[in-house]
Write an enzyme that holds these catalytic residues in place. Structure first.
Site, mmCIF file in Angstrom:
data_model
loop_
_atom_site.group_PDB
_atom_site.id
_atom_site.type_symbol
_atom_site.label_atom_id
_atom_site.label_comp_id
_atom_site.label_asym_id
_atom_site.label_seq_id
_atom_site.Cartn_x
_atom_site.Cartn_y
_atom_site.Cartn_z
ATOM 1 N N CYS A 66 0.795 -1.234 0.000
ATOM 2 C CA CYS A 66 0.000 0.000 0.000
ATOM 3 C C CYS A 66 0.829 1.287 0.000
ATOM 4 C CB CYS A 66 -0.936 0.000 1.211
ATOM 5 S SG CYS A 66 -2.038 -1.429 1.299
ATOM 6 N N HIS A 120 -1.202 6.554 2.143
ATOM 7 C CA HIS A 120 -1.097 5.598 3.248
ATOM 8 C C HIS A 120 -0.912 6.396 4.536
ATOM 9 C CE1 HIS A 120 -0.578 1.532 4.771
ATOM 10 N NE2 HIS A 120 0.281 2.044 5.619
#
Length: 548
Positions: A66, A120
């Site tokens: 991610c 993120h």
């Protein structure tokens, strides 16, 4: 030739004002969607969007995890330029003060807004989702997300656990809701607030699913009866897969329901009945996200914004569902790196004359009308291409190509604009023939931190090149202090002929003597160029070999 300047010119004729942007990002979503010819998943709302859009069938993330992926595509720089391979650094501090996609729109007069998981969270975005650089207002995070990893999954005996599989009665959840339901409501609220402002907006909506845990409304499981579920077509670990290439799905192992299975490390396997349930929950999570996308598109239509708004739908990376005996992301395989990429540009991908562009489709209504087949581009594209593409479509000057190195350059792109590929009525122009991905490892052997090693522990980098014919990966020595790879220090390699081996199960790397070419390419500065030349070399040699 249909150039990017032509794209911008057409849009300036169509609209007096600037086009808005709605950028929707799913988490851990591989292209298991109807518009990508998936035979199982029900995704009527994304399929409807795709029918009015251009669908890129071979879009790839630059790293299948991610934080690094999101930093990469939001800055349009590759992980070796952002210097982020884990979650523990902020690119503006550790690499360079790179301009992000929303920041670029903000600097051009747009109101930029973030809902859910876009950057993120944590150190990777300075604990602020890069506010105020990227966003005009503080990013929105749903309050119910704080319960995501807590013991809220009810077992048959009524006890609560922190499970992988966690279909729930939403009314019984803390706060009586779920994060993506809150994301959808907030996105619609923001769209309504933008309706009468007269100011162009850039709204990014990041859904948390189908990321684990699969905490989703329980009714979505009914779409996928367990008796209809099948295992992955290639559930065994390939015999010639190098250890360094395997990811041991450590995050899944931490969940209570998986721990109860007492699965051996690193290969398992997971019991077949539980594999079927994982696949069932993943597919149900996709349909859950699809419903949220449909509600936002319906709001865009109801607010008369659909003909003034570019819509991008994508994901940060894919997710293995048992292929190669692997689960989750953390690899260079197609199942981990390939993502959906759907781009709707009003007046270009679909004519403006149509009365309604979008209407919500109830996934539980099997009688729903099937949308028209999507227009697709099959060439290789990358997530770093999204930044210059959206800028071009909005009529903004696309960032120039980055020089090498580019650590001191604030605004540039390591991708290419795809705007010239969007119009289904014009012959597509040529585009780059390769997609690049990479993944770090701490050692040749499999360790508990093989999935996500800390920067200081990275010793090997797997650089992967995907063409229409091959996937070629070199696992080479890497120095985390200098961020340099030694292309002559080859620890392992992978080579897959995709025509005969679309699942990437039969590694042919050892079929040829690669030593001479590795030594020849080792002195070049760009790993991507190394692998491109190597692939061309191999292509020529392999054709000769199979001819003989």
């Amino acid at each position: 030739v249909f150039t990017e300047m032509h794209v911008t010119f057409n849009f300036s004729l169509l609209f007096v004002g600037k086009l808005n942007v709605l950028y929707i990002i799913a988490d851990d979503l591989r292209p298991t969607l109807g518009c990508y010819s998936d035979p199982v998943v029900k995704s009527p709302n994304i399929d409807l969007l795709a029918s009015k859009s251009t669908v890129f069938f071979n879009a790839y993330a630059q790293q299948a995890v991610c934080g690094p992926s999101r930093t990469s595509f939001l800055t349009s720089r590759r992980p070796d330029t952002t210097k982020l391979y884990d979650f523990n650094s902020y690119w503006r501090v550790s690499a360079g003060n790179y301009t992000t996609l929303p920041q670029y729109f903000k600097s051009n007069g747009y109101i930029t807004m973030s809902v859910g998981k876009v950057f993120h969270p944590g150190i990777a975005s300075n604990h602020t989702d890069d506010y105020p650089y990227s966003w005009s207002v503080p990013p929105y995070h749903p309050p119910s997300f704080s319960y995501e990893k807590r013991k809220v999954c009810k077992d048959k005996d009524g006890t609560l656990h922190s499970n992988l599989l966690c279909s729930v009665n939403v009314s019984e959840m803390p706060l009586g809701t779920l994060p993506d339901l809150e994301n959808t409501a907030e996105a619609i609220r923001l769209l309504k607030s933008m309706k009468d402002l007269g100011n162009p907006f850039f709204l990014a909506v990041g859904f948390y699913k189908p990321h684990i845990p699969f905490r989703i409304p329980q009714e979505y499981l009914k779409l996928y009866p367990i008796e209809n579920m099948t295992l992955a077509p290639d559930p065994e670990v390939p015999k010639k897969l190098p250890e360094v290439a395997y990811n041991p799905w450590t995050d899944i192992r931490k969940r209570e329901d998986v721990q109860a299975l007492n699965i051996s490390f690193p290969y398992g396997p997971i019991p077949k009945d539980f594999q079927l349930r994982i696949r069932q929950h993943y597919f149900a999570s996709v349909s859950y996200v699809d419903a949220q996308v449909g509600k936002i598109l319906q709001a865009l239509e109801d607010l008369d914004l659909a003909k003034q708004t570019i819509v991008v739908f994508t994901s940060d990376h894919g997710w293995a569902l048992g292929e190669h005996g692997e689960w989750a992301k953390y690899s260079n395989f197609d199942v981990a790196t390939r993502v959906p990429l759907v781009v709707y540009a009003p007046g270009m991908t679909w004519p403006l004359q149509e009365d309604r562009m979008f209407s919500y489709v109830d996934v539980f209504n099997s009688a729903a009308e099937q949308p028209a087949e999507a227009y697709g581009v099959h060439g290789m594209v990358e997530l770093v291409d999204v930044f210059p593409t959206v800028a071009s479509l909005a009529g903004l000057p696309p960032p120039r190509r980055c020089p090498f190195p580019s650590f001191q350059v604030e605004l540039c792109t390591e991708g290419f604009s795809l705007a010239s590929l969007l119009d289904r009525h014009l012959r597509p122009t040529s585009h780059h023939a390769y997609a690049h991905s990479q993944y770090p490892r701490p050692s040749d052997s499999i360790r508990p931190d093989s999935d996500l090693p800390a920067l200081a522990d990275i010793r090997i980098m797997g650089y992967s090149l995907r063409s229409s014919d091959y996937r070629y990966t070199l696992w080479v020595g890497f120095d985390p202090k200098t961020f340099r790879a030694n292309m002559t220090d080859v620890h392992a390699g992978e080579l897959y002929f995709l025509a005969e081996d679309p699942g990437e199960d039969h590694n042919l790397f050892d079929e040829l003597n690669h030593g001479m070419m590795i030594r020849k390419l080792g002195a070049q500065h760009s790993w991507a160029e190394n692998l491109k030349q190597y692939l061309l070399y191999f292509s020529a040699v392999s054709k000769l070999k199979w001819t003989l």
